[in-house]
Every structure is written in structure tokens, then in C-alpha cells.
Write a protein that holds these residues in place. Structure first.
Motif, PDB file in Angstrom:
ATOM      1  N   PRO A 287      32.408  45.413  46.061  1.00 14.66           N
ATOM      2  CA  PRO A 287      32.930  44.178  45.451  1.00 14.66           C
ATOM      3  C   PRO A 287      34.421  44.310  45.133  1.00 14.66           C
ATOM      4  N   GLY A 288      35.155  43.278  45.440  1.00 14.79           N
ATOM      5  CA  GLY A 288      36.583  43.288  45.139  1.00 14.79           C
ATOM      6  C   GLY A 288      37.449  43.823  46.250  1.00 14.79           C
ATOM      7  N   ALA A 289      36.823  44.460  47.264  1.00 14.74           N
ATOM      8  CA  ALA A 289      37.612  44.998  48.370  1.00 14.74           C
ATOM      9  C   ALA A 289      38.171  43.862  49.224  1.00 14.74           C
ATOM     10  N   LYS A 290      39.393  44.015  49.677  1.00 16.17           N
ATOM     11  CA  LYS A 290      39.995  43.020  50.555  1.00 16.17           C
ATOM     12  C   LYS A 290      39.531  43.291  51.979  1.00 16.17           C
ATOM     13  N   PRO A 291      38.824  42.341  52.614  1.00 20.01           N
ATOM     14  CA  PRO A 291      38.306  42.585  53.965  1.00 20.01           C
ATOM     15  C   PRO A 291      39.421  42.777  54.988  1.00 20.01           C
ATOM     16  N   GLN A 292      39.332  43.892  55.700  1.00 22.42           N
ATOM     17  CA  GLN A 292      40.292  44.214  56.754  1.00 22.42           C
ATOM     18  C   GLN A 292      39.479  44.607  57.992  1.00 22.42           C
ATOM     19  N   SER A 293      39.530  43.804  59.032  1.00 23.62           N
ATOM     20  CA  SER A 293      38.622  44.020  60.163  1.00 23.62           C
ATOM     21  C   SER A 293      39.341  44.397  61.445  1.00 23.62           C
ATOM     22  N   ILE A 294      38.597  45.038  62.331  1.00 23.51           N
ATOM     23  CA  ILE A 294      38.992  45.228  63.725  1.00 23.51           C
ATOM     24  C   ILE A 294      37.806  44.806  64.580  1.00 23.51           C
ATOM     25  N   ALA A 295      38.077  44.444  65.840  1.00 20.97           N
ATOM     26  CA  ALA A 295      37.014  43.985  66.737  1.00 20.97           C
ATOM     27  C   ALA A 295      37.055  44.778  68.029  1.00 20.97           C
ATOM     28  N   ILE A 296      35.870  45.181  68.494  1.00 13.89           N
ATOM     29  CA  ILE A 296      35.742  45.933  69.743  1.00 13.89           C
ATOM     30  C   ILE A 296      34.975  45.077  70.739  1.00 13.89           C
ATOM     31  N   ASN A 297      35.645  44.667  71.794  1.00 12.46           N
ATOM     32  CA  ASN A 297      35.020  43.845  72.832  1.00 12.46           C
ATOM     33  C   ASN A 297      34.518  44.712  73.974  1.00 12.46           C
ATOM     34  N   GLY A 298      33.665  44.106  74.825  1.00 17.14           N
ATOM     35  CA  GLY A 298      33.137  44.841  75.971  1.00 17.14           C
ATOM     36  C   GLY A 298      34.122  44.893  77.113  1.00 17.14           C
ATOM     37  N   HIS A 299      34.285  43.770  77.807  1.00 10.44           N
ATOM     38  CA  HIS A 299      35.254  43.688  78.888  1.00 10.44           C
ATOM     39  C   HIS A 299      35.845  42.283  78.904  1.00 10.44           C
ATOM     40  N   TYR A 300      36.776  42.062  79.809  1.00 16.27           N
ATOM     41  CA  TYR A 300      37.388  40.742  79.922  1.00 16.27           C
ATOM     42  C   TYR A 300      36.414  39.832  80.670  1.00 16.27           C
TER      43      TYR A 300
END
Length: 363
Positions: free
Chosen positions: A164-177
Motif C-alpha cells: 500500500p502506498g507504493a507508486k506503480p512503476q511498470s515495464i511490459a514484455i511483449n512476444g513478437h511484432y
């Protein structure tokens, strides 16, 4: 008297012979685009086989080995040297969809495609089912955009519950184009944007666990405050988890990680609290394809009036994993009743299918 008894015995044996002795109603060739035993596509294949057994369908399977060139060559070889099936079920690879469809039209075979993998100029070239290609009955696919957003939401909620209280910081991993991976990522971007969650970077890892681990290691050095890792597949999510675990003890903090596919190892990791979510259930598409062809063969008009069957995917998280954990050890799908969704049986106008039917209150 002896001859009479022999005749009676033979009659009884024929009457009570196993269903497998009966001639199949029709035949289907399933083109598995991957290799034999690959976790996700093996489930697709196993469910298609179970549905075929239940519905008295002869099913053959060939493999594309993860290559559009090999898949086309294997399909051509099968059609040249084997009896022509009544139907073909396959996934089209971007880059040579037209060659696959030309081949099937040449042999006059009706077919269904799985997933909606073709987009852009290539999609414009091949058109929609029954337009340019008259034997293309339709597509069976799911809403990848919505599913990507659902995963992003589950991971954000998990972070807020655990930190609780953490600022969400995300990264995304995609498969392919490609359309599938990109649609999932666009759904994630849409949700993160609506919630003010920072999406620091999106990368591609070719559906590879190893690539995902190595690239996540580099991203964590670049963005050390990352606390959400969204992934387009469970294998890549597990690769990201390995990278998180390898960080120094002083850097250890809760990171919400999730992917797609409902792999057996993923369900156990969710149960243990190491992964937070998996979106899936799309492996039922093989069984759904067989079921819809069964309905067509027996006279239902669905594929004459529709071009697709779509259905939603489901999120498994720590809140509901107890209802799905039985799937982790499931290899024999013959006990799962697919006929309940038959339009001939339930008299419905649409295939109202959701993977949620696999949930059990008492696994």
C-alpha cells in the motif's frame, strides 16, 4: 444350438462394442503451429483430441515447428500424400497467410483459423472469411486487448494490496511484432494510462523465457523502482521472475508479475505467491473448433451466417487460484463435457463459451 449361441454372442459383442470401433462421422486435420509437447499448444491439441473423441470425429495432427515455412511445407506434404480431410483447423502465421489459404482452396477443403493473427496490409489482402477465400468458414479468437487490460488491472491491484502506498512503476514484455502480442500490450497501455501507472518501457522477448530473463535484468538496472512486470506470456513472466530473484538482497521488494497462458507451473507459482496473475483459457479454442464443425456437419447454419466465434479470457490470481489449481495436473480432458456448448443441443444462437466453466469450487 452351438451356432445359435455363437450368433447371439457375436450380436452382443457388436451391440456393446466400444465407440472407438464405430466409423467417425467426419475427419479434421489440426495443424499445431508449434512443436509436439510445447506446454500451451499441447493443451490446445489435447482438448481438441478429447472433444473429437466425445463427438466421434477422426482427428489427425501435424506440426509447424514454430515456423511459417515448415508449417506450410508440412501441410502441403500431408495433403499430397494422405487422404483429404473434411476440414482443417490451423493458425495462420504472419508473412505467408496467403500461401496457406491458396493451398487449402486448391484442395477444396473447408477450414477454420485459430486466433486473429493477421493484420495490416496482409489482412487487407486476404480479406475476411468467405470473401476472397470461399472455403474459409471463419475465425475462432478472443479479445486480446481486453485480456491485456485485465492482466494490467490484476497486477496493479495486487501491488496495491501487497505494498500500500507504493507508486506503480511498470515495464511490459511483449512476444513478437504481431497483432496478438501488440493487442495485448495496447490493452495494458490503455489500463495503465487510465490509472496513472507509469509504463516505463515495453520490450520484445520473442516468447522466450531466457530472453525475458536477460532483458528484465537490464531493465531492472535501468528502472530499479519497477514494481509491476506485465508479460504477454507465462514463460516470459517466469523469466522475469528469475531476474527479480537474482537481484541483491538490498534491492528485494515486492514486484507484481503476471502473464498469459495458465501454464501448470504458473498456477503453482500463483498459489505460492511468487507470481500474481495469469490470463488464459484460450487453449479451449481447439475443442471449440471441433464442436462448431460437429454442429456444421450435422446441419447447423452458424458458419453460414457468422464469420467468427469470440470469447473472453479469464484472470487467475491468488484470490481464485484454488478453483483452477486442478488444471495444473490435468492431462486427460476426456471428462470435460464440450458438448454442453453445442448449438444443436442447447438451442442457442451463439457459442456462449467462457473458460470460467473450468473453475471448480472444490478441486
Amino acid at each position: 444350438m452351438v451356432k445359435l449361441l455363437q450368433c447371439v454372442l457375436l450380436t452382443c459383442l457388436l451391440c456393446f462394442a466400444p465407440l472407438s470401433w464405430a466409423k467417425a462421422d467426419f475427419s479434421v486435420l489440426l495443424v499445431n503451429p508449434s512443436v509436439s509437447g510445447e506446454p500451451f499448444w499441447q493443451k490446445v491439441e489435447s482438448i481438441a483430441k478429447a472433444a473429437s473423441k466425445q463427438l466421434n470425429v477422426k482427428l489427425d495432427v501435424i506440426y509447424g515447428d514454430g515456423s511459417r515455412y515448415i508449417q506450410l511445407a508440412e501441410l502441403q506434404k500431408y495433403l499430397e500424400y494422405r487422404a483429404t480431410p473434411d476440414y482443417v483447423v490451423l493458425m495462420l502465421y504472419p508473412g505467408n497467410a496467403e500461401q496457406h489459404l491458396d493451398l487449402l482452396e486448391k484442395y477444396g477443403i473447408q477450414y477454420l483459423t485459430l486466433e486473429q493473427t493477421i493484420s495490416g496490409p496482409e489482412q487487407s489482402e486476404i480479406g475476411r472469411p468467405a470473401q476472397r477465400y470461399k472455403n474459409w468458414l471463419g475465425e475462432i479468437y478472443f479479445d486480446n486487448f481486453r485480456a491485456g487490460a485485465d492482466l494490467a488491472q490484476a497486477l496493479t491491484e495486487s501491488l496495491r494490496a501487497n505494498n500500500p502506498g507504493a507508486k506503480p512503476q511498470s515495464i511490459a514484455i511483449n512476444g513478437h511484432y504481431g497483432s496478438e502480442s501488440d493487442a495485448r500490450n495496447q490493452g495494458a497501455q490503455s489500463y495503465f494510462g487510465s490509472q496513472g501507472v507509469a509504463l516505463q518501457q515495453s520490450i520484445y522477448a520473442s516468447w522466450s523465457k531466457t530472453q525475458a530473463m536477460e532483458k528484465t535484468q537490464r531493465l531492472l538496472k535501468r528502472y530499479p523502482d519497477t514494481n509491476i512486470i506485465w508479460s504477454a506470456s507465462d514463460l516470459m513472466a517466469m523469466g522475469a521472475l528469475s531476474a527479480v530473484k537474482q537481484r541483491a538482497a538490498k534491492e528485494q521488494a515486492f514486484v507484481a508479475i503476471g502473464g498469459f497462458d495458465w501454464l501448470s507451473d504458473t498456477l503453482r507459482l500463483i498459489e505460492q505467491g511468487e507470481l500474481q496473475a495469469s490470463v488464459g483459457g484460450h487453449f479451449i479454442m481447439g475443442g471449440l473448433a471441433i464442436l462448431s464443425l460437429y454442429d456444421r456437419f450435422h446441419g447447423h447454419s452458424y458458419w453460414q451466417t457468422h464469420q467468427s466465434i469470440t470469447y473472453p479470457l479469464e484472470v487467475i490470481s491468488q484470490q481464485n487460484v484454488h478453483r483452477y489449481i486442478w488444471l495444473a495436473d490435468k492431462t486427460d480432458w476426456t471428462g470435460v463435457d464440450f458438448s454442453q456448448f453445442s448449438l444443436l443441443k442447447n438451442k442457442q444462437a451463439q457459442y456462449l463459451v467462457s473458460p470460467a466453466f473450468l473453475a471448480k469450487d472444490n478441486p
